[in-house]
Design an enzyme around this catalytic site. Structure first.
Site, PDB file in Angstrom:
ATOM      1  CB  CYS A  26      43.491  37.665  40.255  1.00 28.61           C
ATOM      2  SG  CYS A  26      41.875  37.206  40.878  1.00 28.61           S
ATOM      3  CB  CYS A  29      41.228  36.283  37.800  1.00 29.98           C
ATOM      4  SG  CYS A  29      40.786  37.733  38.780  1.00 29.98           S
TER       5      CYS A  29
END
Length: 102
Positions: A26, A29
């Site tokens: 991600c 993230c």
């Protein structure tokens, strides 16, 4: 040393626990990671931060209805008290957490 369960991790006595639900693939993230490190350093001894990989722990993510990542969930005495999805700048995150830090 035995691994702690998620319930044990979020029941940190006297200290709120910020859980970062993330995945290794991600992009947002990865953007959030250094922000969390900065916030952790600023609030050392007042806040515990743990990371939960949603791919490795899908049941925990499902239990707390995590539908997008990153999702931050703050626990106080084992109960969720604050939630935020998406990347949050450090100053905004610090302001949001302030009421829960002693």
């Amino acid at each position: 040393m035995p691994r702690k369960s998620f319930a044990e991790l979020i029941n940190s006595p006297g200290m709120p626990v910020l859980v970062d639900f993330y995945a290794t693939w991600c992009g947002p993230c990865k953007t959030m990671a250094p922000i969390l490190e900065q916030v952790a350093a600023q609030h050392q001894g007042k806040l515990r931060i743990i990371k939960i990989d949603v791919d490795r722990n899908p049941a925990v993510a499902q239990q707390f209805k995590v539908q997008s990542i990153p999702t931050l969930l703050l626990f106080s005495q084992g109960q969720p008290v604050w939630r935020q999805a998406g990347v949050v700048p450090a100053p905004q995150l610090t302001r949001a957490l302030q009421p829960f830090l002693s």
